[in-house]
Design a protein around this motif. Structure first.
Motif, PDB file in Angstrom:
ATOM      1  N   LEU A 105       0.809  -1.212   0.000  1.00  0.00           N
ATOM      2  CA  LEU A 105       0.000   0.000   0.000  1.00  0.00           C
ATOM      3  C   LEU A 105       0.845   1.265   0.000  1.00  0.00           C
ATOM      4  N   ARG A 106       1.918   1.312   0.781  1.00  0.00           N
ATOM      5  CA  ARG A 106       2.702   2.539   0.932  1.00  0.00           C
ATOM      6  C   ARG A 106       4.020   2.524   0.145  1.00  0.00           C
ATOM      7  N   ALA A 107       4.209   1.524  -0.700  1.00  0.00           N
ATOM      8  CA  ALA A 107       5.437   1.456  -1.498  1.00  0.00           C
ATOM      9  C   ALA A 107       5.370   2.445  -2.657  1.00  0.00           C
ATOM     10  N   PRO A 108       6.509   2.950  -3.115  1.00  0.00           N
ATOM     11  CA  PRO A 108       6.488   3.852  -4.271  1.00  0.00           C
ATOM     12  C   PRO A 108       6.095   3.088  -5.533  1.00  0.00           C
ATOM     13  N   PRO A 109       5.569   3.777  -6.542  1.00  0.00           N
ATOM     14  CA  PRO A 109       5.291   3.123  -7.826  1.00  0.00           C
ATOM     15  C   PRO A 109       6.581   2.643  -8.475  1.00  0.00           C
ATOM     16  N   LEU A 110       6.464   1.705  -9.391  1.00  0.00           N
ATOM     17  CA  LEU A 110       7.644   1.294 -10.154  1.00  0.00           C
ATOM     18  C   LEU A 110       8.142   2.477 -10.976  1.00  0.00           C
ATOM     19  N   PRO A 111       9.459   2.565 -11.201  1.00  0.00           N
ATOM     20  CA  PRO A 111      10.015   3.726 -11.898  1.00  0.00           C
ATOM     21  C   PRO A 111       9.812   3.644 -13.405  1.00  0.00           C
ATOM     22  N   GLY A 112       9.819   4.815 -14.047  1.00  0.00           N
ATOM     23  CA  GLY A 112       9.924   4.870 -15.497  1.00  0.00           C
ATOM     24  C   GLY A 112       8.670   5.229 -16.257  1.00  0.00           C
ATOM     25  N   HIS A 113       7.492   5.068 -15.646  1.00  0.00           N
ATOM     26  CA  HIS A 113       6.250   5.354 -16.358  1.00  0.00           C
ATOM     27  C   HIS A 113       5.237   5.971 -15.405  1.00  0.00           C
ATOM     28  N   ARG A 114       4.348   6.740 -15.969  1.00  0.00           N
ATOM     29  CA  ARG A 114       3.340   7.433 -15.167  1.00  0.00           C
ATOM     30  C   ARG A 114       2.068   6.599 -15.069  1.00  0.00           C
ATOM     31  N   ARG A 115       1.571   6.455 -13.847  1.00  0.00           N
ATOM     32  CA  ARG A 115       0.324   5.722 -13.641  1.00  0.00           C
ATOM     33  C   ARG A 115      -0.871   6.526 -14.165  1.00  0.00           C
ATOM     34  N   VAL A 116      -1.925   5.799 -14.504  1.00  0.00           N
ATOM     35  CA  VAL A 116      -3.167   6.472 -14.869  1.00  0.00           C
ATOM     36  C   VAL A 116      -4.215   6.321 -13.768  1.00  0.00           C
ATOM     37  N   GLY A 117      -3.864   5.622 -12.703  1.00  0.00           N
ATOM     38  CA  GLY A 117      -4.781   5.452 -11.578  1.00  0.00           C
ATOM     39  C   GLY A 117      -4.318   4.319 -10.682  1.00  0.00           C
ATOM     40  N   ASP A 118      -5.087   4.050  -9.644  1.00  0.00           N
ATOM     41  CA  ASP A 118      -4.811   2.906  -8.791  1.00  0.00           C
ATOM     42  C   ASP A 118      -6.093   2.479  -8.087  1.00  0.00           C
ATOM     43  N   ILE A 119      -6.103   1.253  -7.620  1.00  0.00           N
ATOM     44  CA  ILE A 119      -7.198   0.709  -6.822  1.00  0.00           C
ATOM     45  C   ILE A 119      -6.576   0.113  -5.573  1.00  0.00           C
ATOM     46  N   ARG A 120      -7.186   0.384  -4.408  1.00  0.00           N
ATOM     47  CA  ARG A 120      -6.555   0.035  -3.142  1.00  0.00           C
ATOM     48  C   ARG A 120      -7.415  -0.909  -2.316  1.00  0.00           C
ATOM     49  N   SER A 121      -6.699  -1.753  -1.557  1.00  0.00           N
ATOM     50  CA  SER A 121      -7.313  -2.564  -0.511  1.00  0.00           C
ATOM     51  C   SER A 121      -6.574  -2.223   0.780  1.00  0.00           C
ATOM     52  N   PRO A 122      -6.942  -2.801   1.925  1.00  0.00           N
ATOM     53  CA  PRO A 122      -6.313  -2.374   3.179  1.00  0.00           C
ATOM     54  C   PRO A 122      -4.790  -2.442   3.196  1.00  0.00           C
ATOM     55  N   ASN A 123      -4.179  -3.433   2.545  1.00  0.00           N
ATOM     56  CA  ASN A 123      -2.724  -3.577   2.603  1.00  0.00           C
ATOM     57  C   ASN A 123      -2.039  -3.530   1.247  1.00  0.00           C
ATOM     58  N   THR A 124      -2.806  -3.433   0.182  1.00  0.00           N
ATOM     59  CA  THR A 124      -2.260  -3.566  -1.163  1.00  0.00           C
ATOM     60  C   THR A 124      -2.774  -2.462  -2.068  1.00  0.00           C
ATOM     61  N   ARG A 125      -1.940  -2.067  -3.014  1.00  0.00           N
ATOM     62  CA  ARG A 125      -2.332  -1.082  -4.026  1.00  0.00           C
ATOM     63  C   ARG A 125      -2.081  -1.679  -5.408  1.00  0.00           C
ATOM     64  N   TYR A 126      -3.034  -1.515  -6.308  1.00  0.00           N
ATOM     65  CA  TYR A 126      -2.882  -1.974  -7.685  1.00  0.00           C
ATOM     66  C   TYR A 126      -2.733  -0.745  -8.574  1.00  0.00           C
ATOM     67  N   ASP A 127      -1.518  -0.534  -9.064  1.00  0.00           N
ATOM     68  CA  ASP A 127      -1.235   0.618  -9.922  1.00  0.00           C
ATOM     69  C   ASP A 127      -1.618   0.292 -11.365  1.00  0.00           C
ATOM     70  N   LEU A 128      -2.248   1.253 -12.041  1.00  0.00           N
ATOM     71  CA  LEU A 128      -2.764   1.048 -13.380  1.00  0.00           C
ATOM     72  C   LEU A 128      -1.967   1.871 -14.401  1.00  0.00           C
ATOM     73  N   TYR A 129      -1.647   1.238 -15.518  1.00  0.00           N
ATOM     74  CA  TYR A 129      -0.920   1.898 -16.618  1.00  0.00           C
ATOM     75  C   TYR A 129      -1.640   1.578 -17.930  1.00  0.00           C
ATOM     76  N   ARG A 130      -1.533   2.470 -18.872  1.00  0.00           N
ATOM     77  CA  ARG A 130      -2.168   2.263 -20.170  1.00  0.00           C
ATOM     78  C   ARG A 130      -1.263   1.430 -21.073  1.00  0.00           C
ATOM     79  N   GLY A 131      -1.805   0.331 -21.605  1.00  0.00           N
ATOM     80  CA  GLY A 131      -1.038  -0.521 -22.499  1.00  0.00           C
ATOM     81  C   GLY A 131      -0.871   0.107 -23.873  1.00  0.00           C
ATOM     82  N   GLN A 132       0.217  -0.252 -24.540  1.00  0.00           N
ATOM     83  CA  GLN A 132       0.508   0.296 -25.869  1.00  0.00           C
ATOM     84  C   GLN A 132       0.739  -0.809 -26.900  1.00  0.00           C
ATOM     85  N   GLY A 133       0.333  -2.045 -26.571  1.00  0.00           N
ATOM     86  CA  GLY A 133       0.568  -3.176 -27.456  1.00  0.00           C
ATOM     87  C   GLY A 133      -0.335  -3.178 -28.683  1.00  0.00           C
TER      88      GLY A 133
END
Length: 268
Positions: free
Chosen positions: A240-268
């Motif tokens: 939950l409190r960890a920094p995002p992975l480096p190198g790309h900008r998130r477009v959002g996130d969804i959170r639970s009590p202990n975990t965060r799901y960071d969202l990025y836009r795919g380009q495939g």
């Protein structure tokens, strides 16, 4: 797909060979490039792969209390989650954008022991799991084999395919029409004071495997490969409190009590 380089193997991890498991041990030794041992040498190894009651186990004898891990989608917590899980409303499903009438194709690029991939498949997704550790891949294959032999999990396991591959090679794996809708990443959690409190399976893997995909260079390369592959989105599981992975900008996130799901836009 090209096979992963078996870079994590050490002399400390061996395969236990007995008369009853000789053929299985030889096949696994060929697959992993690990040494086979017998008799007293089994007990002397800090870590070994062995078969017990028809299951492949990784046994950790490096601590005062030896422990085993295996991949079991039929019993235990996976059975409980299959029967009483949060369904489509749980944060993980919402992060992956899984809906009753719209199940994306998923590439779990850090397959590990397959827990989250099993959730995706339970909800109806076709899931490709990639795992670069030969040891973890062997455990995963064995768990899927047993799940396909059980009537309660057969249909779910049939939607899961495991491949031994370094996920940083992702963009070269697919032609565009076949690329997955969503790529999921769950890198090893970063070092912190709570690392010792990790689940038993993760503790053992942290002792057996090298650092793997948990330093900034590896994480940045992995995220770049995932974004170049996913047709719709990339989901990264983080504390939950960890920094995002480096190198790309998130477009959002969804959170639970202990975990965060960071969202990025795919380009495939």
């Amino acid at each position: 797909m090209s096979q992963a380089t078996v870079s994590e193997l050490t002399p400390e991890v061996v395969i236990a060979r007995t008369t009853a498991t000789e053929m299985l041990a030889e096949h696994l030794a060929h697959q992993t490039n690990l040494s086979m041992v017998e008799g007293d040498a089994i007990g002397a190894a800090p870590f070994c792969l062995l078969w017990l009651d028809g299951r492949l186990l990784l046994r950790d004898k490096s601590t005062r209390q030896p422990a085993d891990i295996c991949v079991d989608f039929v019993q235990g917590r996976h059975r409980h989650r299959r029967q009483f899980g949060g369904g489509f409303g749980q944060p993980l499903a919402r992060a992956m954008n899984i809906k009753p009438d719209d199940c994306p194709s998923v590439c779990d690029a850090t397959g590990g022991l397959g827990g989250d991939a099993f959730v995706f498949a339970t909800l109806g997704c076709q899931v490709l799991l990639l795992e670069r550790s030969a040891i973890v891949f062997a455990l995963l294959q064995d768990g899927l084999r047993r799940a396909r032999e059980c009537s309660d999990t057969r249909d779910i396991a049939q939607r899961m395919t495991a491949c031994h591959l370094d996920s940083r090679d992702l963009p070269a794996c697919w032609s565009r029409p076949d690329k997955p809708t969503t790529v999921y990443l769950d890198p090893m959690y970063p070092d912190n004071k709570k690392r010792a409190a990790a689940k038993k399976g993760m503790q053992i893997l942290q002792r057996v495997l090298p650092r793997g995909i948990d330093d900034q260079n590896d994480e940045a390369d992995l995220l770049t490969a995932a974004i170049a592959t996913a047709r719709s989105r990339v989901v990264v599981k983080r504390p939950l409190r960890a920094p995002p992975l480096p190198g790309h900008r998130r477009v959002g996130d969804i959170r639970s009590p202990n975990t965060r799901y960071d969202l990025y836009r795919g380009q495939g």
